[in-house]
Design an enzyme around this catalytic site. Structure first.
Site, mmCIF file in Angstrom:
data_model
loop_
_atom_site.group_PDB
_atom_site.id
_atom_site.type_symbol
_atom_site.label_atom_id
_atom_site.label_comp_id
_atom_site.label_asym_id
_atom_site.label_seq_id
_atom_site.Cartn_x
_atom_site.Cartn_y
_atom_site.Cartn_z
ATOM 1 N N HIS A 199 71.943 -23.367 23.458
ATOM 2 C CA HIS A 199 72.948 -22.928 24.438
ATOM 3 C C HIS A 199 73.544 -21.600 24.004
ATOM 4 O O HIS A 199 73.809 -21.430 22.811
ATOM 5 C CB HIS A 199 74.055 -23.971 24.550
ATOM 6 C CG HIS A 199 75.147 -23.568 25.497
ATOM 7 N ND1 HIS A 199 74.979 -23.618 26.862
ATOM 8 C CD2 HIS A 199 76.391 -23.064 25.260
ATOM 9 C CE1 HIS A 199 76.090 -23.181 27.445
ATOM 10 N NE2 HIS A 199 76.967 -22.831 26.499
ATOM 11 N N ALA A 227 44.469 -12.754 32.993
ATOM 12 C CA ALA A 227 43.963 -12.375 31.681
ATOM 13 C C ALA A 227 43.879 -13.568 30.725
ATOM 14 O O ALA A 227 42.890 -13.722 30.002
ATOM 15 C CB ALA A 227 44.869 -11.293 31.094
ATOM 16 N N GLY A 286 43.667 -7.155 47.151
ATOM 17 C CA GLY A 286 42.918 -8.147 46.399
ATOM 18 C C GLY A 286 41.848 -7.503 45.540
ATOM 19 O O GLY A 286 41.683 -6.276 45.549
ATOM 20 N N LYS A 295 53.302 -3.777 33.353
ATOM 21 C CA LYS A 295 54.524 -4.337 32.758
ATOM 22 C C LYS A 295 55.334 -3.258 32.038
ATOM 23 O O LYS A 295 56.573 -3.325 31.986
ATOM 24 C CB LYS A 295 54.181 -5.495 31.816
ATOM 25 C CG LYS A 295 54.192 -6.835 32.518
ATOM 26 C CD LYS A 295 52.976 -7.130 33.359
ATOM 27 C CE LYS A 295 53.148 -7.101 34.817
ATOM 28 N NZ LYS A 295 51.920 -7.487 35.559
ATOM 29 N N ALA A 302 25.439 -2.506 30.861
ATOM 30 C CA ALA A 302 24.348 -3.457 30.619
ATOM 31 C C ALA A 302 23.793 -3.991 31.931
ATOM 32 O O ALA A 302 24.556 -4.347 32.837
ATOM 33 C CB ALA A 302 24.866 -4.617 29.768
ATOM 34 N N ALA A 361 46.542 -2.622 48.003
ATOM 35 C CA ALA A 361 46.526 -3.733 47.038
ATOM 36 C C ALA A 361 46.246 -5.021 47.814
ATOM 37 O O ALA A 361 47.121 -5.864 47.978
ATOM 38 C CB ALA A 361 47.863 -3.807 46.303
ATOM 39 N N TYR A 418 37.532 -0.306 26.099
ATOM 40 C CA TYR A 418 37.823 -1.602 25.481
ATOM 41 C C TYR A 418 39.195 -2.088 25.951
ATOM 42 O O TYR A 418 40.132 -1.304 26.082
ATOM 43 C CB TYR A 418 37.808 -1.489 23.947
ATOM 44 C CG TYR A 418 36.446 -1.090 23.424
ATOM 45 C CD1 TYR A 418 35.349 -1.936 23.593
ATOM 46 C CD2 TYR A 418 36.236 0.136 22.798
ATOM 47 C CE1 TYR A 418 34.079 -1.574 23.149
ATOM 48 C CE2 TYR A 418 34.978 0.511 22.345
ATOM 49 C CZ TYR A 418 33.905 -0.344 22.531
ATOM 50 O OH TYR A 418 32.661 0.023 22.102
ATOM 51 N N GLY A 419 39.266 -3.394 26.214
ATOM 52 C CA GLY A 419 40.512 -3.958 26.723
ATOM 53 C C GLY A 419 40.450 -4.225 28.222
ATOM 54 O O GLY A 419 41.277 -4.946 28.763
ATOM 55 N N GLY A 420 39.453 -3.617 28.889
ATOM 56 C CA GLY A 420 39.209 -3.918 30.308
ATOM 57 C C GLY A 420 40.376 -3.561 31.215
ATOM 58 O O GLY A 420 41.221 -2.724 30.886
HETATM 59 P P1 FAD Z 1 38.264 -7.078 32.916
HETATM 60 O O1 FAD Z 1 39.536 -6.980 32.195
HETATM 61 O O2 FAD Z 1 38.178 -6.481 34.272
HETATM 62 O O3 FAD Z 1 37.158 -6.441 31.980
HETATM 63 C C1 FAD Z 1 35.821 -6.318 32.400
HETATM 64 C C2 FAD Z 1 35.171 -5.204 31.622
HETATM 65 O O4 FAD Z 1 33.767 -5.235 31.877
HETATM 66 C C3 FAD Z 1 35.639 -3.821 32.059
HETATM 67 O O5 FAD Z 1 36.151 -3.120 30.948
HETATM 68 C C4 FAD Z 1 34.385 -3.142 32.616
HETATM 69 O O6 FAD Z 1 34.317 -1.765 32.301
HETATM 70 C C5 FAD Z 1 33.281 -3.916 31.914
HETATM 71 N N1 FAD Z 1 31.995 -3.935 32.630
HETATM 72 C C6 FAD Z 1 31.756 -4.227 33.934
HETATM 73 N N2 FAD Z 1 30.432 -4.213 34.205
HETATM 74 C C7 FAD Z 1 29.816 -3.904 33.032
HETATM 75 C C8 FAD Z 1 28.451 -3.764 32.642
HETATM 76 N N3 FAD Z 1 27.452 -3.982 33.504
HETATM 77 N N4 FAD Z 1 28.179 -3.421 31.360
HETATM 78 C C9 FAD Z 1 29.190 -3.240 30.455
HETATM 79 N N5 FAD Z 1 30.480 -3.383 30.752
HETATM 80 C C10 FAD Z 1 30.800 -3.728 32.028
HETATM 81 N N6 FAD Z 1 46.706 -10.802 34.708
HETATM 82 C C11 FAD Z 1 47.624 -11.508 34.031
HETATM 83 O O7 FAD Z 1 47.290 -12.540 33.452
HETATM 84 N N7 FAD Z 1 48.938 -11.085 33.965
HETATM 85 C C12 FAD Z 1 49.360 -9.956 34.575
HETATM 86 O O8 FAD Z 1 50.544 -9.605 34.501
HETATM 87 C C13 FAD Z 1 48.410 -9.186 35.291
HETATM 88 N N8 FAD Z 1 48.777 -8.035 35.898
HETATM 89 C C14 FAD Z 1 47.832 -7.293 36.533
HETATM 90 C C15 FAD Z 1 48.234 -6.118 37.159
HETATM 91 C C16 FAD Z 1 47.304 -5.340 37.820
HETATM 92 C C17 FAD Z 1 47.756 -4.062 38.479
HETATM 93 C C18 FAD Z 1 45.929 -5.738 37.837
HETATM 94 C C19 FAD Z 1 44.901 -4.897 38.537
HETATM 95 C C20 FAD Z 1 45.520 -6.907 37.228
HETATM 96 C C21 FAD Z 1 46.462 -7.704 36.573
HETATM 97 N N9 FAD Z 1 46.110 -8.903 35.971
HETATM 98 C C22 FAD Z 1 47.056 -9.650 35.319
HETATM 99 C C23 FAD Z 1 44.722 -9.423 36.037
HETATM 100 C C24 FAD Z 1 43.977 -9.160 34.719
HETATM 101 O O9 FAD Z 1 43.982 -7.777 34.458
HETATM 102 C C25 FAD Z 1 42.558 -9.678 34.834
HETATM 103 O O10 FAD Z 1 42.589 -11.040 35.200
HETATM 104 C C26 FAD Z 1 41.828 -9.568 33.501
HETATM 105 O O11 FAD Z 1 41.750 -8.221 33.088
HETATM 106 C C27 FAD Z 1 40.416 -10.146 33.621
HETATM 107 O O12 FAD Z 1 39.764 -10.007 32.414
HETATM 108 P P2 FAD Z 1 38.166 -9.931 32.357
HETATM 109 O O13 FAD Z 1 37.822 -9.856 30.911
HETATM 110 O O14 FAD Z 1 37.579 -10.997 33.181
HETATM 111 O O15 FAD Z 1 37.788 -8.567 33.094
#
Ligand code: FAD
Length: 465
Positions: free
Chosen positions: A450, A326, A277, A56, A118, A275, A43-45
């Protein structure tokens, strides 16, 4: 599908529990919809587990160590050592607190949680596969679905994340020791944030980038400041070189690069961080079953209500396209949930801020001057250098500027670019001003505290006028 006892019926199935998915699930539940969220991993992705938060945390700690070691001019003398294992444990604690909070918040709002992967079975059914063979497959029958499966780091040929010496950003953020020598492939925002951070805690960092500059998404005068500061900190930039292979050498590894003209070079390292992309995750979804096809870049195309080509399937966050951030994921999650609940929400991309947590930080929102010209405006531009900011000088941080772009005809604020300490915070004010339709002179007329860095925004507005 052969329905079994393990079929859950729900109004809204959310696939993925990152900032796109969990925010969508909670908002949909707050609209009295029955919501089921499926998460394959944590959770939290990416954001909470492997992205924004751990990076951070590391960056903040690296700044503490670096600032303490470099305050002699202020009469402070210290020689800090970094206990990386303790630092990693602290960072893990922060991550656990936040991911636990997401799970609790979902439950408190009545969101049904299922751990598993899923895959679509048909237009209104998903199969949930569980890790480990001891649990039977579940099915979820849904009225509407929000796909929030995020993105994963791109691998390059010859550099497999399965190899111990090759790090993805996720591996780098799980580091328990500081590599003595680190090669970073890619000078995008993740490469730049992590190379600056590792340099500050003592790694000898070489950045290899195929293009001729870092952070290509940003204006030259912004990237020049960040790049030259990173170089001053000790980052060795190798522009115009692509990483072609690596091999073990002398107890560590050697990373080989090649220019467009075929010239090669080799760099010693303990680890190589790739890194270059991120790519959207759609391959786990079985999209064929619902006849949904990703676009040429692999993203699920959506309209301003986050709806895909299928009326009842929405896509939010990284899987739905750039900017992969995010807060953009969460904003889309809210829109998708409200659209499903019958509300009139729609997404406005005009004021999505972006921040890069380098030294100094970068914050941008809205249009740059050249984008404003391209969009048909006759822009006015005002700039305030940080070296003229009293607060910046008291922080011993005078590099950078605040720049505002306005519409020359109406005075409306169109965009801002900040390169400065705390630019990630400073950009919020400019975003709010754009969102509220403020003019440049209204920003100039707003009394700022200020001495603060944010006074530079007021001064930039005055300069634009
Ligand atoms: P995610 O956070 O990737 O979550 C997707 C979730 O879906 C995952 O937990 C995965 O396990 C789950 N999932 C995938 N397929 C399935 C399936 N078929 N069934 C069930 N679950 C599934 N963004 C910022 O805004 N600020 C920052 O400072 C920043 N720093 C970052 C630093 C790093 C090193 C990285 C890698 C990314 C950073 N990002 C930052 C980008 C940010 O993390 C992503 O844009 C954000 O997490 C995207 O959210 P999301 O919900 O689309 O996907």
């Amino acid at each position: 599908m052969a329905p079994t006892d393990a079929t859950t019926e729900t109004d809204v199935l959310v696939i993925g529990g990152g900032p796109g998915g969990y925010v969508a699930a909670i908002r949909a539940a707050q609209h009295d919809l029955d919501v089921t969220l499926v998460e394959a991993d944590a959770y939290g992705g990416t954001c909470l587990n492997d992205g924004c938060i751990p990076s951070k945390a590391f960056i903040t700690a690296a700044d503490v160590a670096h600032d303490a070691a470099n305050a002699a001019e202020m009469g402070i003398h210290a020689d800090p050592t970094v206990d990386m294992a303790a630092l990693a444990a602290w960072k893990d604690g922060v991550v656990d607190q936040l991911t636990g909070g997401v799970e609790k918040l979902c439950k408190a709002n009545g969101v049904g949680l299922i751990e598993g992967t899923a895959t679509f079975e048909d237009d209104h059914t998903a199969r949930i596969a569980h890790d480990g063979a001891d649990r039977e497959t579940e099915f979820v029958a849904f009225e509407a679905c929000i796909v929030a499966t995020g993105s994963r780091p791109i691998e390059i040929p010859g550099f497999s994340f399965a190899d111990d010496h090759v790090w993805s950003s996720k591996d780098a953020l799980a580091a328990e020791t500081v590599p003595e020598e680190l090669v970073v492939v890619g000078a995008g925002y993740i490469g730049m944030e992590l190379s600056t951070m590792f340099t500050k805690i003592g790694a000898d960092v070489t950045v290899v980038e195929m293009l001729d500059s870092a952070l290509p998404a940003y204006d030259d005068d912004i990237t020049r400041i960040v790049r030259s500061r990173a170089a001053d900190l000790g980052v060795d930039f190798r522009f115009g070189e692509g990483a072609s292979e690596w091999h073990e050498a002398g107890g560590g590894i050697e990373v080989v690069t090649e220019t467009a003209d075929g010239e090669t070079a080799a760099y010693d390292a303990d680890k190589v961080l790739v890194a270059v992309g991120r790519q959207p995750v759609t391959d786990t979804l079985g999209l064929d079953a619902i006849e949904l096809t990703p676009d040429d870049n692999g993203f699920l195309a959506t309209d301003d209500r986050a709806r895909t080509d299928l009326d009842h399937v929405y896509a939010v966050g990284d899987v739905a396209g750039e900017p992969m951030l995010a807060h953009k994921a969460s904003a889309e999650g809210v829109v998708a949930a409200e659209a499903i609940a019958g509300e009139s929400a729609a997404l406005d991309h005009r004021a999505i801020p972006a921040a890069v947590f380098t030294d100094p930080e970068i914050g941008t929102v809205g249009l740059t001057e050249s984008e404003a010209v391209e969009a048909g405006y006759d822009p006015i531009v005002g700039e305030m250098p940080m070296r003229a900011s009293g607060r910046a000088l008291t922080m011993n941080e005078s590099a950078g500027f605040v720049r505002l772009v306005g519409d020359g005809d109406t005075g409306a604020l169109l965009g801002g670019q900040v390169v400065a300490p705390e630019a990630s915070e400073l950009i919020a004010e400019i975003g709010v001003a754009i969102e509220l339709g403020a003019t440049v002179d209204e920003v100039a007329d707003t009394i700022h505290t200020h001495p603060t860095l944010s006074e530079a925004t007021m001064e930039a507005a005055e300069n634009a006028m």
